[in-house]
Motif scaffolding. Sequence first.
Motif: not given
Ligand code: C5P
Length: 240
Positions: A159, A184, A121-122, A211, A213-215, A181, A13, A193, A34, A11, A63
């Motif tokens: 997703v 962790r 959303l997660t 998916v 991102g931050r990690p 996503p 971001d 999350q 992504k 991700a 989205k």
């Molecule tokens: O940083 P992190 O690992 O939490 O990033 C997760 C990525 O997945 C973010 O870009 C977020 O927008 C995306 N995402 C999510 N949950 C969803 C769909 C997309 O966290 N259901």
Amino acid sequence: MPLKIMSIIIAMDFDDSKKAIDFLALFKEPVIAKIGMELFYKSGPDIVEKIKKLGHQIFIDLKLCDIPNTVYSAMKVIGSYGADIVNLHAFGGIKMMKEAKRGLVEGSTGKVAKLIAVTQLTSSDPEMIKNELLIDTPLNECILQYAKNAKLAGLDGVVCSPLEVRIIKEAIGEDFLTLTPGIRYPEAGADDQFRITTPEMAGKLKTDYIVVGRPITRAENPIASYQKINKDYLGGKNES
Ligand code: C5P
């Protein structure tokens, strides 16, 4: 190049394209990048072409959720960018998802991207879904219904959280893609999350893509972090 199953999607971001490109320069091998709302809205569609030229595969994560005609038209435009994966919210309903697929197919000049629906959303937890959104159906049931709607509309997958992968694949089929996503390690914070698992657990649950991102993007050593997550996801194998 076809998308490789059991891969990490990074991700990206970042708040500008230079940061994104500098980050990707750390990787010697192609990755799946992504491009979410922040980077896309800041840099515009050019960022897709720039990252593709570097040899990476692209997931455009915007989205979409609007009336069917608007989503049809928007997907037609998105189709022309030549990404590998694109998405929308299942919440928009079957008709909207069918129109999205039609737009995507019409707008694509080469191969058609995988079209994936976000279920819940997660970051959402059952209490929020019940008390704020007034959805009384148990979360798993609700997510499975959204996934079935996506399948009916001709989409390629959803997703969701890794915790929901088995119930979806058992009901719809192993080849219905899951992008998950919420990845962790227990020692790291969850950030925003909620429905999270470790990379190892995501691998055991046989999700097709994680998916992350931050990690990775905020790690002191992003490459080491990417490799560790990949190894744990693949059950200890060193494959990259
Ligand atoms: O940083 P992190 O690992 O939490 O990033 C997760 C990525 O997945 C973010 O870009 C977020 O927008 C995306 N995402 C999510 N949950 C969803 C769909 C997309 O966290 N259901």
